[in-house]
Design an enzyme around this catalytic site. Sequence first.
Site, mmCIF file in Angstrom:
data_model
loop_
_atom_site.group_PDB
_atom_site.id
_atom_site.type_symbol
_atom_site.label_atom_id
_atom_site.label_comp_id
_atom_site.label_asym_id
_atom_site.label_seq_id
_atom_site.Cartn_x
_atom_site.Cartn_y
_atom_site.Cartn_z
ATOM 1 N N GLU A 130 27.659 13.122 -15.304
ATOM 2 C CA GLU A 130 26.359 12.896 -14.665
ATOM 3 C C GLU A 130 25.353 13.893 -15.232
ATOM 4 O O GLU A 130 25.662 15.080 -15.357
ATOM 5 C CB GLU A 130 26.517 13.079 -13.158
ATOM 6 C CG GLU A 130 25.676 12.157 -12.336
ATOM 7 C CD GLU A 130 25.973 10.675 -12.546
ATOM 8 O OE1 GLU A 130 25.201 10.044 -13.300
ATOM 9 O OE2 GLU A 130 26.936 10.154 -11.963
ATOM 10 N N SER A 170 19.670 -4.226 -12.174
ATOM 11 C CA SER A 170 18.604 -4.613 -13.117
ATOM 12 C C SER A 170 19.176 -4.774 -14.527
ATOM 13 O O SER A 170 18.864 -5.739 -15.223
ATOM 14 C CB SER A 170 17.470 -3.589 -13.102
ATOM 15 O OG SER A 170 17.926 -2.307 -13.473
ATOM 16 N N ASP A 172 23.481 2.136 -18.760
ATOM 17 C CA ASP A 172 23.569 1.009 -17.831
ATOM 18 C C ASP A 172 23.797 -0.308 -18.564
ATOM 19 O O ASP A 172 24.710 -1.069 -18.241
ATOM 20 C CB ASP A 172 22.289 0.901 -16.992
ATOM 21 C CG ASP A 172 22.040 2.150 -16.179
ATOM 22 O OD1 ASP A 172 22.963 2.978 -16.075
ATOM 23 O OD2 ASP A 172 20.921 2.305 -15.659
ATOM 24 N N TYR A 207 14.382 15.256 -11.253
ATOM 25 C CA TYR A 207 15.013 14.778 -12.503
ATOM 26 C C TYR A 207 14.251 15.352 -13.702
ATOM 27 O O TYR A 207 14.846 15.908 -14.626
ATOM 28 C CB TYR A 207 15.004 13.247 -12.527
ATOM 29 C CG TYR A 207 15.520 12.631 -13.804
ATOM 30 C CD1 TYR A 207 16.881 12.421 -13.994
ATOM 31 C CD2 TYR A 207 14.643 12.257 -14.824
ATOM 32 C CE1 TYR A 207 17.362 11.850 -15.172
ATOM 33 C CE2 TYR A 207 15.106 11.689 -16.003
ATOM 34 C CZ TYR A 207 16.468 11.494 -16.173
ATOM 35 O OH TYR A 207 16.934 10.931 -17.335
ATOM 36 N N GLY A 214 22.389 2.052 -7.113
ATOM 37 C CA GLY A 214 22.889 2.845 -8.225
ATOM 38 C C GLY A 214 23.940 2.112 -9.040
ATOM 39 O O GLY A 214 24.680 2.729 -9.810
ATOM 40 N N GLY A 264 19.502 -1.556 -5.926
ATOM 41 C CA GLY A 264 18.984 -0.219 -5.699
ATOM 42 C C GLY A 264 20.034 0.755 -5.178
ATOM 43 O O GLY A 264 19.696 1.816 -4.661
HETATM 44 P P1 ADP Z 1 19.310 -1.098 -9.478
HETATM 45 O O1 ADP Z 1 19.635 0.350 -9.257
HETATM 46 O O2 ADP Z 1 20.185 -1.986 -8.665
HETATM 47 O O3 ADP Z 1 19.262 -1.448 -10.920
HETATM 48 P P2 ADP Z 1 16.506 -1.578 -9.701
HETATM 49 O O4 ADP Z 1 15.370 -1.312 -8.775
HETATM 50 O O5 ADP Z 1 16.507 -0.934 -11.024
HETATM 51 O O6 ADP Z 1 17.839 -1.281 -8.892
HETATM 52 O O7 ADP Z 1 16.568 -3.148 -9.970
HETATM 53 C C1 ADP Z 1 16.685 -4.038 -8.903
HETATM 54 C C2 ADP Z 1 15.900 -5.289 -9.199
HETATM 55 O O8 ADP Z 1 16.631 -6.139 -10.113
HETATM 56 C C3 ADP Z 1 15.680 -6.132 -7.969
HETATM 57 O O9 ADP Z 1 14.583 -5.676 -7.222
HETATM 58 C C4 ADP Z 1 15.456 -7.508 -8.598
HETATM 59 O O10 ADP Z 1 14.130 -7.621 -9.051
HETATM 60 C C5 ADP Z 1 16.403 -7.491 -9.790
HETATM 61 N N1 ADP Z 1 17.682 -8.109 -9.374
HETATM 62 C C6 ADP Z 1 18.851 -7.516 -9.108
HETATM 63 N N2 ADP Z 1 19.790 -8.414 -8.683
HETATM 64 C C7 ADP Z 1 19.183 -9.613 -8.705
HETATM 65 C C8 ADP Z 1 19.586 -10.948 -8.363
HETATM 66 N N3 ADP Z 1 20.818 -11.215 -7.901
HETATM 67 N N4 ADP Z 1 18.679 -11.939 -8.506
HETATM 68 C C9 ADP Z 1 17.435 -11.685 -8.960
HETATM 69 N N5 ADP Z 1 16.988 -10.458 -9.267
HETATM 70 C C10 ADP Z 1 17.838 -9.431 -9.141
HETATM 71 MG MG MG Z 2 18.030 -0.433 -12.318
#
Ligand code: ADP
Ligand code: MG
Length: 388
Positions: A34, A127, A171, A221, A123, A121
Amino acid sequence: MNLLIQDAGRYYREQFGEPDLIIRSPGRINLLGEHTDYNAGYVLPAAIDNAVYVSIGKRKDAKIALYSVDYQEHFEIEQSNLQKTQVHWANYVLSIVVTLQKAGYFFDGFNAVVRGDIPIGAGLSSSAAVECAVIFALNELFALGLDKMQMVQLAQQAENEFIGVKCGIMDQFASMFGKQDQVIQLDCRSLKHTYFKFQPEDHQLLLLNTQVKHSLADSEYNLRRLDCEAGVAHLSRIFPEIDHLRDATEEMIESELKGLSNDVYNHCLYAVQEIKRVKEACTDLMSENYIAFGKKMFETHKGLSEMYQVSCPELDFLVAFAAKHKDVLGARMMGGGFGGCTINLIRKDGISDFIDRASEAYLETFGILPGAYPVTISEGTSLVQAQF
Ligand code: ADP
Ligand code: MG
């Protein structure tokens, strides 16, 4: 058959006819390593069974038509002059199209349906999973001829530039290159990667979500990165071969940084120790010594909490609780810090007892129920072969 694949196929059929293909791209965990990526060190991620599924098919015009099953929302746009929209989830699909166009890849219109079960969101990089699923799907559909590494780099660029999130490459890399029952030791400097079997018979990985995200995360960060750079600047005057903390040893930090600010000293020492720990943990995995591996997870947490100072009371509470439970081999905070999940290596038989007790204690102390997600290590981005 997996219900999510069925959904991706069914919703596509209802709206657009028969899909040409369905792609699966998973979320990811990081077992160790990490805050080592920007120090050109090692990380140890793996893809998980939670994933995003994209069904996709060609159109006769240049439009992009999308449907999100999870958000129950349609979205349509012309391909020329693509810009960020108000529809948040659609931006992750568009980010890939725009990045491909920038790189000189152009194609006709397409329909796509997105369905997933990666907690957002938390972690687990939902995305990156969307981005990797979409780029893999477009590469197949339009025979763009990209290899997995190119797709990873373009997907990272999409997140950095179009979405505006300055993530490292881990990621997208883990989502794309994951393998069942294997963790990936990724060298963030050379991008060389080595797989290590991670298949403890009696133990499983469990994530506990603190359900908090403290606002300190971004500013702290950036401060940690600056401290690491300050350490490198100082060390490289004495050892010109040092370009990142990856190149430094604990002895160098002890002898040269001790007199500097406590923060620079502690933060640099943690980073150097953590990079070393990832390498040693891979030796543990080669001998299937999960007890030693688990111990290192606790050590990482201690380092992140006491030296690197990126933990928070909620994470510390869940890790301390895990340390007291007889069935837990290791636990640590996962991700940048100040919230998100802990990752626990726990005896399968003890999982439900641990979740019950940890949830009750966490609720009593913080007034929130934590989320609990058992995960297994799965394949990276791939074409779904099953009949849909
Ligand atoms: P994470 O840490 O999960 O990557 P982010 O804020 O970076 O969180 O990204 C999350 C975003 O990715 C969501 O707000 C959405 O826009 C998109 N996303 C994730 N899963 C899905 C899904 N199953 N369908 C559509 N969009 C998704
Ligand atoms: Mg993300």
